[in-house]
Design an enzyme around this catalytic site. Sequence first.
Site, PDB file in Angstrom:
ATOM      1  N   SER A  50       0.806  -1.228   0.000  1.00  0.00           N
ATOM      2  CA  SER A  50       0.000   0.000   0.000  1.00  0.00           C
ATOM      3  C   SER A  50       0.835   1.272   0.000  1.00  0.00           C
ATOM      4  CB  SER A  50      -0.933   0.012   1.214  1.00  0.00           C
ATOM      5  OG  SER A  50      -0.177  -0.081   2.404  1.00  0.00           O
ATOM      6  N   ASP A 339      -3.172   8.325   7.713  1.00  0.00           N
ATOM      7  CA  ASP A 339      -4.085   7.406   8.400  1.00  0.00           C
ATOM      8  C   ASP A 339      -3.287   6.525   9.359  1.00  0.00           C
ATOM      9  OD1 ASP A 339      -2.875   5.413   6.920  1.00  0.00           O
ATOM     10  OD2 ASP A 339      -4.600   5.032   5.613  1.00  0.00           O
ATOM     11  N   HIS A 342      -0.238   5.103   7.119  1.00  0.00           N
ATOM     12  CA  HIS A 342       0.396   5.710   5.935  1.00  0.00           C
ATOM     13  C   HIS A 342       0.720   7.191   6.113  1.00  0.00           C
ATOM     14  CE1 HIS A 342      -2.054   2.240   4.537  1.00  0.00           C
ATOM     15  NE2 HIS A 342      -0.902   1.942   3.950  1.00  0.00           N
TER      16      HIS A 342
END
Length: 376
Positions: A50, A339, A342
């Site tokens: 991600s 978040d 990240h």
Amino acid sequence: MGWEAVVAMGSVSRRIFPLSLLLFLLFDLLLNTVGGEAAKVPAIYVFGDSTADVGNNNYLPGNSPRANFPHNGIDFPFSRPTGRFSNGYNGVDFLAMHMGFRRSPPPFLSLTNKTKHQIMRGLKGVNFASGGSGIALESMGSTISMTKQIQNFAMIKSNITARIGTKTADYLLSRSIFLISTGGNDIFAYYSQINSPNNTGEELFVTTLVSKYGDHVKELYTLGARKFGVVDVPLIGCCPYPRSLNTTGGCIDMMNELALGFNNAVRALMQNLSWTLKGMKYSIGSSYALVLSVMKNPEALGYKEVKTACCGAGKFNARTGCTPNATYCSDRHHYLFWDMLHPTHRTSKLAGLAIYYGSQKFATPINFKQLVEDKV
Ligand SMILES: *[C@@H]1O[C@H](CO)[C@@H](O)[C@H](O)[C@H]1NC(C)=O
Ligand SMILES: *[C@@H]1O[C@H](CO)[C@@H](O)[C@H](O)[C@H]1NC(C)=O
Ligand SMILES: *[C@@H]1O[C@H](CO)[C@@H](O)[C@H](O)[C@H]1NC(C)=O
Ligand SMILES: *[C@@H]1O[C@H](CO)[C@@H](O)[C@H](O)[C@H]1NC(C)=O
Ligand SMILES: *[C@@H]1O[C@H](CO)[C@@H](O)[C@H](O)[C@H]1NC(C)=O
Ligand SMILES: *[C@@H]1O[C@H](CO)[C@@H](O)[C@H](O)[C@H]1NC(C)=O
């Protein structure tokens, strides 16, 4: 680049290169002179999790980790959620910009149809990364494993080869950048599954993981990759989510130890491989060093909040992901984390600068700029 340069390049090319390459170069120059600065490498191929995904998981069924909904993308052009786990761009986007591209190449799963146009897009690079994947997490059903990402690259390569020929394809691939950003999820998975932590177990885990990493790199080399841009695992124990698991709100030390052990082993691995694989070049960019620098010296780097996520809910805004009903901060450029796991657009921008232009502290043995400019 002016018209004279195009012509000059054409006349040189005719003597040395096959016609298909000449056509590619002209096409390339046309595209890039429209967009402004010319790209410094033929293409970028991106692999990982991600931290690098730009929307592949949007196309996956089921409960794959996703970010293609607000408030993700709130600072992206037109405030558009794209699948990036960020309020804006991610680190791969900034690295691609430094290499003269507009942003990351498109997600592999957005290139489904075999049109000439799509193949030409593949020629400029493809992003194969998938949120939730890891180096050795082959059984994670709802993500694209590293093995599968490499198989997808092999397919793109054969499509490109069919179009422009083996020689030209190999020539372009050898000058392209192969970006890899992965490893954090393997460490999370290991951490959540061990009952009795001990040094022997941790060393075995790191050795096994790095050996698997080496297999992936060798596979890509066999497929024609020569220039590897590796991004290491950040100080993951200090992300808002791990912090929210610690009653004192401190970092989870063991995750950071594993990240550091892994990163050191990857350095040794890449050095070893560069001795045995002819023509291989690499740079390892350190997101670990970047996050550590920010945490040690937040104010100097313009940060006000380095523990709590901008978007989320609960302790450290880390008990939920950044979903549409989560709250988010307004001063996003003052936050280290977007978040629970990240970085913000701003942090990714800083990481991109440090890895591309930075000193040995942030990129070894050379930085990404040197990797890009190095003659194969
Ligand atoms: C690909 O082609 C199929 C059928 O030709 C079409 O249904 C589909 O929407 C296309 N996908 C994309 C991403 O263009
Ligand atoms: C590549 O070629 C295969 C086989 O011809 C085709 O199924 C696929 O859609 C192509 N993919 C791309 C991205 O062009
Ligand atoms: C050390 O860790 C490994 C892997 O987690 C485990 O299999 C082993 O039983 C542990 N050893 C001790 C002495 O706890
Ligand atoms: C939690 O944070 C404290 C520092 O505040 C640290 O000493 C402790 O080791 C951390 N706990 C874990 C499980 O890492
Ligand atoms: C690198 O090579 C040395 C010497 O051959 C070896 O001892 C070491 O285990 C290798 N490290 C990695 C991570 O491959
Ligand atoms: C957001 O909504 C989902 C269901 O739509 C719910 O499961 C979740 O708990 C909500 N989160 C917050 C922070 O309110």
